[in-house]
Write a protein that holds these residues in place. Structure first.
Motif, PDB file in Angstrom:
ATOM      1  N   MET A 153       6.984 -27.651 -25.215  1.00 56.91           N
ATOM      2  CA  MET A 153       6.664 -28.005 -26.611  1.00 56.91           C
ATOM      3  C   MET A 153       7.641 -29.091 -27.066  1.00 56.91           C
ATOM      4  O   MET A 153       8.888 -29.087 -26.483  1.00 56.91           O
ATOM      5  CB  MET A 153       6.710 -26.753 -27.710  1.00 56.91           C
ATOM      6  CG  MET A 153       7.950 -26.253 -27.835  1.00 56.91           C
ATOM      7  SD  MET A 153       7.663 -24.684 -28.946  1.00 56.91           S
ATOM      8  CE  MET A 153       7.125 -23.567 -27.548  1.00 56.91           C
ATOM      9  N   PRO A 154       7.398 -29.892 -28.010  1.00 55.42           N
ATOM     10  CA  PRO A 154       8.481 -30.956 -28.675  1.00 55.42           C
ATOM     11  C   PRO A 154       9.164 -30.148 -29.499  1.00 55.42           C
ATOM     12  O   PRO A 154       8.792 -29.237 -30.099  1.00 55.42           O
ATOM     13  CB  PRO A 154       7.566 -31.978 -29.144  1.00 55.42           C
ATOM     14  CG  PRO A 154       5.981 -31.092 -29.704  1.00 55.42           C
ATOM     15  CD  PRO A 154       5.890 -30.175 -28.676  1.00 55.42           C
ATOM     16  N   LYS A 155      10.448 -30.941 -29.747  1.00 59.99           N
ATOM     17  CA  LYS A 155      11.333 -30.935 -30.696  1.00 59.99           C
ATOM     18  C   LYS A 155      11.030 -31.697 -31.850  1.00 59.99           C
ATOM     19  O   LYS A 155      10.819 -33.182 -31.355  1.00 59.99           O
ATOM     20  CB  LYS A 155      12.787 -30.945 -30.181  1.00 59.99           C
ATOM     21  CG  LYS A 155      13.243 -29.963 -29.375  1.00 59.99           C
ATOM     22  CD  LYS A 155      14.701 -29.976 -29.145  1.00 59.99           C
ATOM     23  CE  LYS A 155      14.986 -28.915 -28.253  1.00 59.99           C
ATOM     24  NZ  LYS A 155      16.653 -29.001 -27.900  1.00 59.99           N
ATOM     25  N   VAL A 156      10.890 -31.246 -33.214  1.00 55.36           N
ATOM     26  CA  VAL A 156      10.572 -32.156 -34.059  1.00 55.36           C
ATOM     27  C   VAL A 156      11.739 -32.761 -34.750  1.00 55.36           C
ATOM     28  O   VAL A 156      12.688 -32.228 -35.034  1.00 55.36           O
ATOM     29  CB  VAL A 156       9.543 -31.307 -35.377  1.00 55.36           C
ATOM     30  CG1 VAL A 156       9.797 -32.214 -36.590  1.00 55.36           C
ATOM     31  CG2 VAL A 156       8.485 -31.125 -34.661  1.00 55.36           C
ATOM     32  N   ASP A 190      16.711 -31.341 -37.401  1.00 58.73           N
ATOM     33  CA  ASP A 190      15.351 -31.645 -37.238  1.00 58.73           C
ATOM     34  C   ASP A 190      15.133 -32.634 -38.296  1.00 58.73           C
ATOM     35  O   ASP A 190      13.778 -33.089 -38.592  1.00 58.73           O
ATOM     36  CB  ASP A 190      14.378 -30.445 -37.004  1.00 58.73           C
ATOM     37  CG  ASP A 190      14.568 -29.558 -38.593  1.00 58.73           C
ATOM     38  OD1 ASP A 190      15.391 -29.983 -39.280  1.00 58.73           O
ATOM     39  OD2 ASP A 190      13.988 -28.536 -38.439  1.00 58.73           O
ATOM     40  N   ASN A 195       9.641 -38.024 -34.491  1.00 57.87           N
ATOM     41  CA  ASN A 195       8.111 -37.980 -34.191  1.00 57.87           C
ATOM     42  C   ASN A 195       7.308 -37.331 -35.242  1.00 57.87           C
ATOM     43  O   ASN A 195       6.305 -36.903 -35.030  1.00 57.87           O
ATOM     44  CB  ASN A 195       8.342 -37.230 -33.000  1.00 57.87           C
ATOM     45  CG  ASN A 195       8.839 -35.818 -32.948  1.00 57.87           C
ATOM     46  OD1 ASN A 195       9.392 -35.408 -33.998  1.00 57.87           O
ATOM     47  ND2 ASN A 195       8.688 -35.059 -31.980  1.00 57.87           N
ATOM     48  N   VAL A 255       7.723 -28.295 -40.533  1.00 54.05           N
ATOM     49  CA  VAL A 255       8.266 -28.432 -39.174  1.00 54.05           C
ATOM     50  C   VAL A 255       7.307 -28.097 -38.138  1.00 54.05           C
ATOM     51  O   VAL A 255       7.044 -28.581 -36.938  1.00 54.05           O
ATOM     52  CB  VAL A 255       9.662 -27.882 -38.924  1.00 54.05           C
ATOM     53  CG1 VAL A 255      10.126 -27.873 -37.492  1.00 54.05           C
ATOM     54  CG2 VAL A 255      10.921 -28.805 -39.803  1.00 54.05           C
ATOM     55  N   PRO A 256       6.909 -26.740 -38.257  1.00 58.81           N
ATOM     56  CA  PRO A 256       5.999 -25.978 -37.355  1.00 58.81           C
ATOM     57  C   PRO A 256       4.579 -26.716 -37.189  1.00 58.81           C
ATOM     58  O   PRO A 256       3.900 -26.855 -36.113  1.00 58.81           O
ATOM     59  CB  PRO A 256       5.771 -24.617 -37.584  1.00 58.81           C
ATOM     60  CG  PRO A 256       6.157 -24.573 -38.938  1.00 58.81           C
ATOM     61  CD  PRO A 256       7.276 -25.674 -39.170  1.00 58.81           C
ATOM     62  N   ARG A 314       5.244 -29.964 -35.426  1.00 61.38           N
ATOM     63  CA  ARG A 314       5.347 -29.690 -33.975  1.00 61.38           C
ATOM     64  C   ARG A 314       3.912 -29.364 -33.242  1.00 61.38           C
ATOM     65  O   ARG A 314       3.655 -29.916 -32.013  1.00 61.38           O
ATOM     66  CB  ARG A 314       6.286 -28.506 -33.762  1.00 61.38           C
ATOM     67  CG  ARG A 314       6.685 -28.099 -32.474  1.00 61.38           C
ATOM     68  CD  ARG A 314       7.945 -27.054 -32.372  1.00 61.38           C
ATOM     69  NE  ARG A 314       7.475 -25.846 -33.243  1.00 61.38           N
ATOM     70  CZ  ARG A 314       8.418 -25.634 -34.289  1.00 61.38           C
ATOM     71  NH1 ARG A 314       9.164 -26.034 -34.571  1.00 61.38           N
ATOM     72  NH2 ARG A 314       8.066 -24.387 -34.627  1.00 61.38           N
ATOM     73  N   ALA A 355       2.270 -32.017 -30.513  1.00 62.93           N
ATOM     74  CA  ALA A 355       2.157 -31.446 -28.982  1.00 62.93           C
ATOM     75  C   ALA A 355       0.781 -31.517 -28.854  1.00 62.93           C
ATOM     76  O   ALA A 355       0.620 -31.832 -27.584  1.00 62.93           O
ATOM     77  CB  ALA A 355       2.636 -29.962 -29.156  1.00 62.93           C
ATOM     78  N   VAL A 393       3.319 -22.959 -29.942  1.00 67.47           N
ATOM     79  CA  VAL A 393       4.189 -24.346 -30.718  1.00 67.47           C
ATOM     80  C   VAL A 393       4.634 -24.055 -32.159  1.00 67.47           C
ATOM     81  O   VAL A 393       5.551 -24.028 -32.409  1.00 67.47           O
ATOM     82  CB  VAL A 393       3.356 -25.478 -30.450  1.00 67.47           C
ATOM     83  CG1 VAL A 393       4.178 -26.678 -31.288  1.00 67.47           C
ATOM     84  CG2 VAL A 393       2.995 -25.701 -28.942  1.00 67.47           C
ATOM     85  N   GLN A 405       7.006 -20.755 -31.737  1.00 67.08           N
ATOM     86  CA  GLN A 405       7.971 -21.030 -30.845  1.00 67.08           C
ATOM     87  C   GLN A 405       8.238 -19.599 -29.978  1.00 67.08           C
ATOM     88  O   GLN A 405       9.600 -19.309 -30.023  1.00 67.08           O
ATOM     89  CB  GLN A 405       9.255 -21.481 -31.562  1.00 67.08           C
ATOM     90  CG  GLN A 405       8.927 -22.983 -31.956  1.00 67.08           C
ATOM     91  CD  GLN A 405      10.483 -23.791 -32.502  1.00 67.08           C
ATOM     92  OE1 GLN A 405      11.031 -23.239 -33.527  1.00 67.08           O
ATOM     93  NE2 GLN A 405      10.997 -24.572 -31.468  1.00 67.08           N
TER      94      GLN A 405
END
Length: 494
Positions: free
Chosen positions: A4-7, A43, A71, A156-157, A160, A164, A312, A315
């Motif tokens: 999964m990406p980091k935001v 973040d 991103n 944030v989530p 993310r 993703a 995602v 997490q």
């Protein structure tokens, strides 16, 4: 968790040229300071290049946040804001974006210190719609520095998950088993979401598995499995085959990911799998879910997609369960009634053969699959992970494409009760308020399949926003409605 990406959210302040620019500068600083004070701050990125007042400012800000590796984007209305430039910024940013606005600070500063962002938010939302451009707007998007910081953190989530999905590939093996048309998967909507799919034959997987015979890494994976299972390692003789299969899937992911960064798998597990491979894949599926690579059962492509979204957002490991059976009346009377605030119809059991991560089970044992063993030799059905699911808050949800390619979803928050399931498989006693009505007027009425994804915690708010952002019509995002709120198909006289 992997896969999964980091935001990193770029905070860009905007200002209408007839308002004091200092309002937006100082309010941006206040937001960033509040965020760093409440959260770790890793973040977010404060765009220092300029306050966006013009289209050229927009271009410069866009270049800056891209160079900083952002991103996700937060457009912050420190005052009324330039509706054209600020919405162009969202339009040209390649990633999820939100818009939030500053509240007025004090009655003592409503001459030069009044920003009118409350009004500016209306124009921003109107211009976003004119440009067919998506942005996340919080429930009440006007806030103090601390309140705006909370809104950014809640984004944030969501960001993310949206980021993703844009780089996800779902890898599937084989068609759905016979009599599992409920897991049909029209792939058109996957492409509409920006998701790639690679559909393979079971023979392709079987060939790859056989090519991993004698893989020198197998003993190390077996050791990992032994340590994870502990006293629950009741079938040690099957671990080497399961390790071979796990390495097969991980190598397939590595070799077939292509230009995508993230992967989910829709796997085959019966009816020919057991007799040819010599085991069932449930435990391996649970281990990959624990690594952040969800593997759905029975080639449930939208189940895998749902699991990935929950992974995602939370997490954390998720699972995919059958919405399986009602709680017997004697179990309800003995263990639930009077102890927990639920009616009998609020409860049910979620079950699957053994795909739930060990971290999400109160106890676990490696066993054979009882249902399959009723018609097959027991020795080829080894590989399930059995145990009661850990008590605590859960979110039951699913994103689904209908047969005629319409996206719909459901979300229901509840809990797993600390009640012994007294059955087999990965299983738990679930309670969701008004589940009986939800079951009838959403799950049945809307033709959802029997598989539902389970995230461990209450993530309904974020999931709802993710589904909205990716294009699910709000009329098609279903939830367990409280008493007094009738479903459209519910008989008011019932």
């Amino acid at each position: 968790m992997e896969n999964m990406p980091k935001v990193k959210i770029g905070i860009v302040a905007v200002s209408r040229d007839c308002f004091p620019e200092s309002l937006s500068v100082n309010r941006r600083k206040g937001l960033v300071e509040a965020y760093k004070a409440k959260y770790d701050g890793e973040d977010i990125y404060e765009c220092p290049v300029c306050i966006v007042e013009s289209e050229i400012d927009m271009v410069n800000a866009l270049k800056d946040i891209q160079a900083a590796g952002c991103n996700a984007l937060c457009v912050y209305l420190g005052n009324f804001g330039p509706e054209i430039s600020e919405t162009l910024l969202v339009k040209h940013f390649d990633g999820p974006a939100m818009v939030v606005a500053a509240a007025e600070e004090s009655q003592n500063n409503l001459i030069q210190g009044r920003g009118d962002a409350y009004c500016g938010m209306l124009n921003a939302s109107y211009n976003l719609a004119l440009r067919n451009t998506k942005a996340y707007i919080p429930e009440y998007p006007i806030g103090t520095f601390e309140e705006a910081a909370d809104m950014v953190h809640e984004f944030v989530p969501i960001a993310r998950a949206v980021a993703a999905l844009a780089e996800l590939k779902i890898i599937s093996f084989g068609p759905r088993p016979l009599n599992f048309l409920a897991c049909n998967a029209p792939i058109k909507q996957l492409y509409n979401l920006g998701v790639e799919i690679e559909e393979n034959s079971e023979l392709d997987l079987f060939e790859a598995f056989n090519n991993h015979a004698g893989d020198p890494r197998i003993p190390d994976v077996v050791k990992e499995m032994e340590e994870e299972l502990g006293d629950g390692n009741k079938k040690p003789e099957i671990l080497s085959k399961l390790a071979q299969y796990e390495l097969t899937l991980l190598d397939w992911v590595k070799d077939h990911k292509g230009y995508r960064k993230y992967v989910a798998i829709a796997g085959k597990c019966w009816p020919a799998f057991q007799t040819q491979f010599g085991f069932v894949p449930c435990y391996v599926n649970s281990r990959l879910a624990g690594k952040g690579i969800p593997v759905s059962c029975e080639v449930d492509i939208y189940g895998a997609l749902s699991e990935f979204i929950g992974t995602v957002v939370s997490q954390d490991a998720v699972t995919l369960l059958d919405i399986n059976n009602n709680v017997p009346a004697d179990m309800y009377e003995e263990s639930i009634k009077g102890t927990f605030p639920y009616e009998h119809k609020d409860t049910f059991m979620g079950f699957h053969c053994g795909n739930t991560c060990t971290r999400k089970l109160s106890f676990c044992e490696m066993k054979y699959q009882l249902i399959m063993a009723r018609s097959l030799p027991q020795e080829v059905t080894q590989g399930t992970l059995e145990g009661d699911i850990v008590p605590g808050n859960i979110t039951f949800y699913r994103l689904q494409s209908t047969a005629d390619n319409k996206l719909r979803a459901y979300i229901a928050q509840g809990e797993v009760l600390p009640v012994a399931a007294k059955s087999f498989g990965s299983i738990g006693v679930f309670a969701i308020p008004e589940m009986g009505r939800f079951y009838r007027h959403v799950l049945i009425e809307k033709n959802y399949p029997h598989h539902g994804a389970v995230a461990f915690g209450h993530f309904g708010k974020a999931l709802y926003e993710v589904f909205k952002y990716i294009g699910v019509d709000v009329e098609e995002i279903n939830f367990n409605q409280p008493k007094g709120m009738l479903y459209k198909t519910e008989n008011p006289f019932a």
